[in-house]
Each structure stands twice: as structure tokens, then as C-alpha cells.
Write a protein that holds these residues in place. Structure first.
Motif, PDB file in Angstrom:
ATOM      1  N   MET A  48       1.453  -6.408  24.351  1.00 16.92           N
ATOM      2  CA  MET A  48       1.928  -5.042  24.211  1.00 16.92           C
ATOM      3  C   MET A  48       1.577  -4.244  25.454  1.00 16.92           C
ATOM      4  O   MET A  48       0.424  -4.257  25.898  1.00 16.92           O
ATOM      5  N   THR A  49       2.539  -3.579  25.997  1.00 15.92           N
ATOM      6  CA  THR A  49       2.259  -2.725  27.143  1.00 15.92           C
ATOM      7  C   THR A  49       1.454  -1.516  26.688  1.00 15.92           C
ATOM      8  O   THR A  49       0.580  -1.037  27.392  1.00 15.92           O
ATOM      9  N   GLU A  50       1.754  -1.061  25.511  1.00 16.56           N
ATOM     10  CA  GLU A  50       1.013   0.059  24.943  1.00 16.56           C
ATOM     11  C   GLU A  50       0.636  -0.344  23.532  1.00 16.56           C
ATOM     12  O   GLU A  50       1.491  -0.793  22.778  1.00 16.56           O
ATOM     13  N   ALA A  51      -0.618  -0.218  23.197  1.00 17.39           N
ATOM     14  CA  ALA A  51      -1.077  -0.691  21.891  1.00 17.39           C
ATOM     15  C   ALA A  51      -0.388   0.090  20.776  1.00 17.39           C
ATOM     16  O   ALA A  51      -0.562   1.293  20.636  1.00 17.39           O
ATOM     17  N   ALA A  52       0.429  -0.604  19.999  1.00 17.03           N
ATOM     18  CA  ALA A  52       1.069   0.036  18.850  1.00 17.03           C
ATOM     19  C   ALA A  52       0.066   0.106  17.714  1.00 17.03           C
ATOM     20  O   ALA A  52      -0.802  -0.751  17.581  1.00 17.03           O
ATOM     21  N   SER A  53       0.185   1.128  16.926  1.00 14.16           N
ATOM     22  CA  SER A  53      -0.693   1.288  15.777  1.00 14.16           C
ATOM     23  C   SER A  53      -0.329   0.265  14.708  1.00 14.16           C
ATOM     24  O   SER A  53       0.825   0.127  14.332  1.00 14.16           O
ATOM     25  N   ARG A  54      -1.297  -0.475  14.264  1.00 16.07           N
ATOM     26  CA  ARG A  54      -1.035  -1.479  13.223  1.00 16.07           C
ATOM     27  C   ARG A  54      -1.723  -1.025  11.931  1.00 16.07           C
ATOM     28  O   ARG A  54      -2.743  -1.577  11.532  1.00 16.07           O
ATOM     29  N   LYS A  55      -1.136   0.004  11.341  1.00 12.06           N
ATOM     30  CA  LYS A  55      -1.659   0.599  10.104  1.00 12.06           C
ATOM     31  C   LYS A  55      -0.532   0.656   9.084  1.00 12.06           C
ATOM     32  O   LYS A  55       0.640   0.752   9.461  1.00 12.06           O
ATOM     33  N   ALA A  56      -0.891   0.632   7.822  1.00 13.64           N
ATOM     34  CA  ALA A  56       0.108   0.812   6.766  1.00 13.64           C
ATOM     35  C   ALA A  56      -0.566   1.252   5.484  1.00 13.64           C
ATOM     36  O   ALA A  56      -1.756   0.995   5.266  1.00 13.64           O
ATOM     37  N   SER A  57       0.208   1.910   4.651  1.00 10.58           N
ATOM     38  CA  SER A  57      -0.252   2.308   3.314  1.00 10.58           C
ATOM     39  C   SER A  57       0.763   1.853   2.283  1.00 10.58           C
ATOM     40  O   SER A  57       1.972   1.871   2.546  1.00 10.58           O
ATOM     41  N   VAL A  58       0.270   1.455   1.147  1.00 10.42           N
ATOM     42  CA  VAL A  58       1.122   1.024   0.038  1.00 10.42           C
ATOM     43  C   VAL A  58       0.614   1.674  -1.240  1.00 10.42           C
ATOM     44  O   VAL A  58      -0.593   1.668  -1.509  1.00 10.42           O
ATOM     45  N   SER A  59       1.523   2.246  -2.002  1.00  9.29           N
ATOM     46  CA  SER A  59       1.194   2.706  -3.355  1.00  9.29           C
ATOM     47  C   SER A  59       2.059   1.922  -4.324  1.00  9.29           C
ATOM     48  O   SER A  59       3.262   1.769  -4.106  1.00  9.29           O
ATOM     49  N   ARG A  60       1.445   1.440  -5.367  1.00  6.99           N
ATOM     50  CA  ARG A  60       2.174   0.592  -6.314  1.00  6.99           C
ATOM     51  C   ARG A  60       1.699   0.934  -7.713  1.00  6.99           C
ATOM     52  O   ARG A  60       0.511   0.836  -8.017  1.00  6.99           O
ATOM     53  N   THR A  61       2.631   1.335  -8.560  1.00  5.37           N
ATOM     54  CA  THR A  61       2.284   1.695  -9.939  1.00  5.37           C
ATOM     55  C   THR A  61       3.166   0.920 -10.900  1.00  5.37           C
ATOM     56  O   THR A  61       4.386   0.884 -10.742  1.00  5.37           O
ATOM     57  N   THR A  62       2.540   0.287 -11.855  1.00  8.53           N
ATOM     58  CA  THR A  62       3.256  -0.405 -12.927  1.00  8.53           C
ATOM     59  C   THR A  62       2.658   0.068 -14.253  1.00  8.53           C
ATOM     60  O   THR A  62       1.763   0.925 -14.275  1.00  8.53           O
ATOM     61  N   ASN A  63       3.106  -0.508 -15.339  1.00 10.79           N
ATOM     62  CA  ASN A  63       2.509  -0.173 -16.643  1.00 10.79           C
ATOM     63  C   ASN A  63       1.104  -0.745 -16.780  1.00 10.79           C
ATOM     64  O   ASN A  63       0.387  -0.401 -17.730  1.00 10.79           O
ATOM     65  N   GLU A  64       0.713  -1.623 -15.840  1.00 16.19           N
ATOM     66  CA  GLU A  64      -0.585  -2.288 -15.953  1.00 16.19           C
ATOM     67  C   GLU A  64      -1.613  -1.766 -14.950  1.00 16.19           C
ATOM     68  O   GLU A  64      -2.810  -1.747 -15.242  1.00 16.19           O
ATOM     69  N   THR A  65      -1.138  -1.365 -13.757  1.00 12.30           N
ATOM     70  CA  THR A  65      -2.068  -0.909 -12.720  1.00 12.30           C
ATOM     71  C   THR A  65      -1.455   0.210 -11.888  1.00 12.30           C
ATOM     72  O   THR A  65      -0.235   0.318 -11.783  1.00 12.30           O
ATOM     73  N   SER A  66      -2.343   0.989 -11.282  1.00 14.24           N
ATOM     74  CA  SER A  66      -1.944   1.994 -10.304  1.00 14.24           C
ATOM     75  C   SER A  66      -2.840   1.808  -9.086  1.00 14.24           C
ATOM     76  O   SER A  66      -4.068   1.895  -9.191  1.00 14.24           O
ATOM     77  N   ILE A  67      -2.221   1.519  -7.931  1.00  9.47           N
ATOM     78  CA  ILE A  67      -2.982   1.064  -6.767  1.00  9.47           C
ATOM     79  C   ILE A  67      -2.552   1.819  -5.513  1.00  9.47           C
ATOM     80  O   ILE A  67      -1.353   2.001  -5.276  1.00  9.47           O
ATOM     81  N   SER A  68      -3.532   2.243  -4.735  1.00  9.05           N
ATOM     82  CA  SER A  68      -3.278   2.772  -3.397  1.00  9.05           C
ATOM     83  C   SER A  68      -4.088   1.958  -2.410  1.00  9.05           C
ATOM     84  O   SER A  68      -5.295   1.768  -2.607  1.00  9.05           O
ATOM     85  N   VAL A  69      -3.402   1.487  -1.354  1.00  4.66           N
ATOM     86  CA  VAL A  69      -4.060   0.695  -0.320  1.00  4.66           C
ATOM     87  C   VAL A  69      -3.661   1.233   1.048  1.00  4.66           C
ATOM     88  O   VAL A  69      -2.478   1.503   1.288  1.00  4.66           O
TER      89      VAL A  69
END
Ligand SMILES: [Mn+2]
Length: 201
Positions: A1-22
Motif C-alpha cells: 500500500m502506498t498509503e496505509a488504508a484503514s482496516r476497520k469494520a463494524s457489524v451489528s447483527r440481531t436475530t430472535n436469539e442474539t443481538s451483537i455489535s462487533v
């Protein structure tokens, strides 16, 4: 990479069984804020975060009145999705890593190809069904969900070990260390997709 790209991400996932934020940062320092409602699983994810050097914020509310299964599996799904998104087109990564990791009487090997092709080979047998209240079979469930959703080929082999806590912990630590190496940017091919196909998704 000529310029360091940000390697970040967020995921929210909700079902009838779980609610998750990562949220993850591949290029972190292993800072974690992890709360799943399952003490032993939090301990394992703390190890996963610390030894991968991937920052991980993981917050889970699951149907623990049933059992731990949905919470563990769905955390693997959401964490895998976040890692895959953070890796983007996987440009510049080292891609492959494997190592043997020891802890007291236990040795476990992890091998990884950050290939875009989900696959788990799991060769780990726990002598006991439980670690405290935690079902040892859920360790495989976590890594199956994680590999599938991260788009990685993952092999885990326990060479030997007697203590179930150690066997589980070496699985998480070995995969963490292999993941760290395999997702690191290789300066000799930093701006190139590490595949002769030209694509890793
Ligand atoms: Mn421990």
C-alpha cells in the motif's frame, strides 16, 4: 500500500436469539472490550484479541436462558463478518501462517490461509464435555462460524493435552497468532493481491 488504508469494520447483527455489535481494527494493538455474558467465552475472546493484536469490541446479548450455543455461534458469525469487511480486497496481506502453540502440557497447531474460501478442519478432542458450565463442543462451533464468515481456510490440530481449559485456550491463542501473521501487510507485496488469480474473495 502506498498509503496505509484503514482496516476497520463494524457489524451489528440481531436475530430472535442474539443481538451483537462487533467492531474490529486489524492493525490494532490487541485492545479489547468484550462482553458476551459467558465468563469463559469472554476469557477466550480476550486471548483471541490480545494475541492477534486485532482490536475487538464485542457486545452480545444472547438467549443464555436456553444455553450458550446461539451466543457463541453468532459471535463467531459477526466477528468473522467484521474481519472479512475490515480486510477488504485482502490486498497486501501475508495470507498464510501456521504455528504450534504450547501451554503447560498442551500443544495445539493452527494453520490459516486468508483465502476467501471458507473451510474448517477441526482435529481437537476434549477429554471432558464441560469447562465449568461451558460446553467444550462450542469451541468448534465458534471456529466453524468464524472461518465461514471471515472467508478463511482454518485448520486446528491439538497434538496433545490433558486440561480442557488449556486445550481450549491454546486453540484460541494459536489461531490468534496465525491470524495476526496472515493478516499483516507483507511489505514485499504490499500493493498486490497475494494470488496468481488476482483475487482473494
Ligand atoms: Mn486461561
Amino acid at each position: 500500500m502506498t498509503e496505509a488504508a484503514s482496516r476497520k469494520a463494524s457489524v451489528s447483527r440481531t436475530t430472535n436469539e442474539t443481538s451483537i455489535s462487533v467492531s474490529v481494527d486489524i492493525d490494532g494493538t490487541g485492545q479489547g472490550n468484550i462482553s458476551t455474558g459467558i465468563g469463559f467465552f469472554d476469557h477466550m475472546l480476550d486471548q483471541f484479541c490480545r494475541h492477534s493484536l486485532i482490536d475487538m469490541d464485542i457486545s452480545v446479548k444472547g438467549d443464555l436462558h436456553i444455553d450458550d450455543h446461539h451466543t457463541v455461534e453468532d459471535t463467531g458469525i459477526a466477528l468473522g463478518q467484521a474481519i472479512s469487511r475490515a480486510l477488504g480486497d485482502r490486498r497486501g496481506i501475508t495470507r498464510y501462517a501456521a504455528l504450534d502453540l504450547v501451554m503447560d502440557e498442551t500443544m495445539t497447531r493452527a494453520g490459516i490461509d486468508v483465502s476467501g474460501r471458507p473451510f474448517l478442519v477441526w482435529n481437537v478432542t476434549f477429554p471432558a464435555a464441560k469447562i465449568g458450565t461451558f460446553d467444550t463442543e462450542l469451541v468448534r462451533e465458534f471456529f466453524q462460524a468464524f472461518a465461514q464468515n471471515a472467508g478463511i481456510t482454518l485448520h486446528v490440530l491439538n497434538h496433545y493435552g490433558a486440561n480442557n481449559h488449556h486445550i481450549a485456550e491454546t486453540c484460541f491463542k494459536a489461531v490468534a497468532r496465525a491470524l495476526r501473521t496472515a493478516t499483516e501487510i507483507d511489505p514485499r507485496q504490499a500493493n498486490r493481491i497475494p494470488s496468481t488469480k488476482g483475487i482473494l474473495v
